[in-house]
Design an enzyme around this catalytic site. Structure first.
Site, PDB file in Angstrom:
ATOM      1  N   ASP A  47      -2.991   4.555  -2.395  1.00 39.39           N
ATOM      2  CA  ASP A  47      -4.000   5.099  -1.489  1.00 39.39           C
ATOM      3  C   ASP A  47      -4.441   6.490  -1.938  1.00 39.39           C
ATOM      4  O   ASP A  47      -3.616   7.316  -2.337  1.00 39.39           O
ATOM      5  CB  ASP A  47      -3.368   5.185  -0.088  1.00 39.39           C
ATOM      6  CG  ASP A  47      -4.336   5.671   0.957  1.00 39.39           C
ATOM      7  OD1 ASP A  47      -5.254   4.900   1.283  1.00 39.39           O
ATOM      8  OD2 ASP A  47      -4.179   6.802   1.451  1.00 39.39           O
ATOM      9  N   HIS A  99     -11.238  -2.578   4.139  1.00 40.34           N
ATOM     10  CA  HIS A  99     -11.134  -2.214   5.554  1.00 40.34           C
ATOM     11  C   HIS A  99     -11.788  -0.873   5.881  1.00 40.34           C
ATOM     12  O   HIS A  99     -11.651  -0.388   6.998  1.00 40.34           O
ATOM     13  CB  HIS A  99      -9.652  -2.188   5.958  1.00 40.34           C
ATOM     14  CG  HIS A  99      -8.896  -1.129   5.216  1.00 40.34           C
ATOM     15  ND1 HIS A  99      -8.470  -1.298   3.905  1.00 40.34           N
ATOM     16  CD2 HIS A  99      -8.531   0.117   5.556  1.00 40.34           C
ATOM     17  CE1 HIS A  99      -7.876  -0.192   3.506  1.00 40.34           C
ATOM     18  NE2 HIS A  99      -7.889   0.678   4.491  1.00 40.34           N
ATOM     19  N   ASP A 100     -12.449  -0.266   4.905  1.00 38.68           N
ATOM     20  CA  ASP A 100     -13.070   1.046   5.123  1.00 38.68           C
ATOM     21  C   ASP A 100     -14.594   1.013   5.054  1.00 38.68           C
ATOM     22  O   ASP A 100     -15.236   2.043   5.259  1.00 38.68           O
ATOM     23  CB  ASP A 100     -12.600   2.049   4.045  1.00 38.68           C
ATOM     24  CG  ASP A 100     -11.138   2.413   4.190  1.00 38.68           C
ATOM     25  OD1 ASP A 100     -10.641   2.448   5.328  1.00 38.68           O
ATOM     26  OD2 ASP A 100     -10.490   2.657   3.146  1.00 38.68           O
ATOM     27  N   GLU A 113      -6.781   3.334  -5.673  1.00 35.90           N
ATOM     28  CA  GLU A 113      -7.984   3.515  -4.860  1.00 35.90           C
ATOM     29  C   GLU A 113      -8.746   4.673  -5.482  1.00 35.90           C
ATOM     30  O   GLU A 113      -8.526   5.835  -5.149  1.00 35.90           O
ATOM     31  CB  GLU A 113      -7.641   3.833  -3.405  1.00 35.90           C
ATOM     32  CG  GLU A 113      -8.884   3.788  -2.531  1.00 35.90           C
ATOM     33  CD  GLU A 113      -8.757   4.537  -1.211  1.00 35.90           C
ATOM     34  OE1 GLU A 113      -9.561   4.254  -0.318  1.00 35.90           O
ATOM     35  OE2 GLU A 113      -7.892   5.419  -1.072  1.00 35.90           O
ATOM     36  N   ASP A 115       0.870  -1.171   0.000  1.00 33.65           N
ATOM     37  CA  ASP A 115       0.000   0.000   0.000  1.00 33.65           C
ATOM     38  C   ASP A 115       0.911   1.225   0.000  1.00 33.65           C
ATOM     39  O   ASP A 115       1.774   1.343   0.867  1.00 33.65           O
ATOM     40  CB  ASP A 115      -0.851  -0.029   1.271  1.00 33.65           C
ATOM     41  CG  ASP A 115      -2.203   0.609   1.089  1.00 33.65           C
ATOM     42  OD1 ASP A 115      -2.252   1.680   0.478  1.00 33.65           O
ATOM     43  OD2 ASP A 115      -3.196   0.035   1.566  1.00 33.65           O
TER      44      ASP A 115
HETATM   45  C1  NOJ Z   1      -7.914   5.175   2.251  1.00 37.10           C
HETATM   46  C2  NOJ Z   1      -7.569   4.078   3.217  1.00 37.10           C
HETATM   47  O1  NOJ Z   1      -8.110   2.875   2.754  1.00 37.10           O
HETATM   48  C3  NOJ Z   1      -8.137   4.508   4.557  1.00 37.10           C
HETATM   49  O2  NOJ Z   1      -8.100   3.469   5.496  1.00 37.10           O
HETATM   50  C4  NOJ Z   1      -7.366   5.721   5.013  1.00 37.10           C
HETATM   51  O3  NOJ Z   1      -7.933   6.189   6.218  1.00 37.10           O
HETATM   52  C5  NOJ Z   1      -7.415   6.845   3.970  1.00 37.10           C
HETATM   53  N1  NOJ Z   1      -7.205   6.384   2.630  1.00 37.10           N
HETATM   54  C6  NOJ Z   1      -6.375   7.880   4.257  1.00 37.10           C
HETATM   55  O4  NOJ Z   1      -5.102   7.376   3.987  1.00 37.10           O
END
Ligand code: NOJ
Length: 582
Positions: free
Chosen positions: A237, A362-363, A299, A131
């Site tokens: 990311d 995970h979000d 992402e 990542d």
């Molecule tokens: C996306 C990540 O998946 C998330 O977990 C993170 O809080 C934000 N970007 C900021 O880096």
């Protein structure tokens, strides 16, 4: 290949092994017997390292824990693992706030542990994707500490600063209305320099200034550090947010407020600015300089499928190989018409780019809960898996998705670990729920994740039945359903790279499609996304798919049997059926 760091003899050995390994596990496309690059039909498994496997009993997962579970991952059939950040970090955002891009946080292990993981993953035929957080660093990164000390130091311009405004009373105010995605103004005042810095995420995550060429140089250097070690690529990311409007114009208000109580804004000046594509093109050039088809995943939360196309680099295909299509699985409801439309869009609007579908990460609340109706969740989880793994897309799986792990949202604010869940409570409860420990077995109350009863997040109460070991022993489990689907996708030419043909397109409840290989052989998939039984007429002949018999490859429930190509198929509620056309 440039080596930007001094290394010990031991490290040189590890490096040599890693390079050898890249060479041996990633033969050129021709040598593999088909022209497609490895990632095109890959199953990529996301590991949230904090919650995957704890090897040293501190209640937090670690790199050695991942190494211990490689055989499981190989047997599941994944091609690559994407590991969420494990670099040194104050852990405000659990690793997405990085203070050193070239190391391993001691909580997760050492660089030697990483090299061992990489080498052993290679032996298990699993590539390792890291990542890479390019939008921001931690405020404890030495660059930011220097940058925030004075306007005249070299690193000051590594971040995005503004003098802000001053009101009639002489009070300092932010330069505009931009809000942080994680709540409050996106601007933070630093008295030492008499300026505000911009942060899209937490205030402990200052945004880097990508208009400064030295930032690009430094971050590409960090990427090379890991590419040189042998990683297969990166998940980038928050990649759409690298640039902001230079004039710092206010963003238009959309009306209403979000869960953090901030006004809803249209992010036209802080997200998806065109300048980012120049950076990505140069990054792709850098990555392509390495052997072994290194991969860039984005992402890319975007508003429409058409918005994803430029991220491939349009007709030139010189940007990301796999920008995520987050609209497909993360943004959808269980609705046949919506999935049909989105699948067709991904097939036709991406300019020949390979889609990357994702249902879990995970979000976001896990698909188990987002799609489940509380009664048929297991059957629905099998539908989702079938959709993900029989589509034309490369597939992202998130740890626990393959066993039907549910979301475990905290019930009390005092239990919340994710800062947005604390500031946003009770409207926004944070992301702890989808980050609870992986459930491996029922040997201890930590589901085999850790020997320590104090795991960083609690283990979901259902671990005695929902766990890897129990599900491996049950032929009808969600885990075995995933394993069979992945194996089928790998072995069946139509499922691997066949074109997509929609079937029965007017059906509001059942999504049916065929995957047709270059030689005309086909597989049919029919997914009943409703709670009632449906009789489906596939109309194969009319759709130009040849064959006279349909032989069941996989079915849930098990009773759906072979049929003639032009006969009706009866699908019970939430049934999933995959059949070979002969
Ligand atoms: C996306 C990540 O998946 C998330 O977990 C993170 O809080 C934000 N970007 C900021 O880096």
């Amino acid at each position: 290949m440039p080596m930007a760091w001094k290394h010990s003899a031991a490290l040189q050995c590890a490096l040599a092994a890693a390079l050898l390994y890249v060479g041996s596990y990633a033969p050129a496309a021709e040598a593999r017997g088909h022209a497609d690059p490895w990632w095109q039909h890959a199953v990529i498994y996301e590991i949230y390292p904090r919650s995957f496997q704890d090897s040293n009993g501190d209640g937090i997962g670690d790199l050695n824990g991942i190494t211990q579970r490689l055989t499981y991952l190989q047997e599941l059939g994944v091609d690559a693992i994407w590991i969420a950040p494990f670099y040194p970090s104050p852990q405000v955002d659990f690793g997405y706030d990085i203070s050193d891009y070239r190391g391993v946080d001691p909580r997760y292990g050492t660089l030697a542990d990483f090299d061992r993981l990489l080498a052993q993953a290679g032996q298990h035929h699993i590539r390792v994707i890291l990542d890479m957080v390019l939008n921001h660093t931690s405020d404890k990164h030495p660059w930011f500490i220097e940058a925030a000390s004075s306007r005249t130091v070299g690193k000051h311009d590594f971040y995005c600063w503004s003098d802000g405004k001053v009101d009639a009373a002489g009070k300092h105010l932010p330069p505009n209305n931009w809000v942080s995605l994680f709540g409050g103004s996106a601007w933070q005042w630093v008295p030492a320099v008499g300026q505000y810095y911009y942060h899209k995420f937490y205030r402990q995550q200052p945004d880097l200034n990508w208009r400064n060429p030295a930032v690009e140089q430094a971050m590409f250097g960090a990427m090379r550090f890991w590419l040189d070690r042998g990683v297969a690529g990166f998940r980038l990311d928050a990649i759409t947010t690298l640039f902001e409007d230079e004039q710092l114009r206010d963003e238009p208000a959309l009306g209403g407020t979000n869960a953090q109580g901030d006004p809803n804004l249209s992010n036209i000046y802080t997200d998806n600015l065109p300048q980012v594509h120049d950076v990505i093109r140069r990054m792709r050039g850098m990555v392509d300089g390495y052997p072994g088809e290194r991969l860039l995943i984005g992402e890319t939360y975007l508003k429409t499928t058409a918005d994803i196309a430029p991220w491939y680099g349009g007709a030139r295909h010189d940007e990301l190989q796999l920008p995520m299509d987050t609209l497909f699985g993360l943004g959808a409801k269980l609705d046949a018409a919506t999935f049909r439309r989105r699948m067709t869009e991904a097939d036709t609007l991406l300019g020949g780019g390979q889609p990357l579908f994702v249902f879990d990460n995970h979000d976001n609340i896990r698909s188990w809960d987002r799609f489940g109706d509380g009664v048929h969740n297991a059957a629905i989880a099998k539908i989702i898996a079938a959709l993900l793994l029989t589509s034309r897309s490369a597939a992202l799986l998130y740890q626990g998705e393959e066993i039907g792990q549910p979301t475990t949202t905290p019930k009390r604010v005092q239990d919340v670990r994710d800062p947005i869940g604390i500031t946003g409570w009770p409207k926004e409860k944070g992301r702890d729920g989808e980050r609870t420990p992986m459930q491996w077995d029922d040997a201890n109350a930590q589901a085999g994740f850790s020997s320590n009863p104090h795991t960083w997040l609690p283990v979901q109460a259902n671990y005695r039945t929902v766990n890897v070991r129990t599900e491996l022993a049950d032929p009808g489990s969600i885990l075995n359903w995933h394993r069979r689907l992945i194996a089928l996708r790998r072995s069946n030419a139509a499922l691997r790279d066949g074109r997509l043909v929609m079937l029965d397109p007017g059906n509001a409840s059942v999504l049916s499609y065929a995957r047709v290989a270059a030689d005309g052989t086909a597989v049919v998939v029919a997914l009943n996304m409703s709670a009632v039984t449906h009789k489906v007429t596939l109309g194969l002949k009319a759709a130009g798919v040849s064959g006279s018999r349909l032989t069941t490859l996989m079915a849930n429930p098990a009773g759906i049997t072979d049929t003639g190509a032009d006969h009706d198929v009866t699908l019970p509620p939430f049934a999933a059926w995959v059949a070979q056309v002969r």
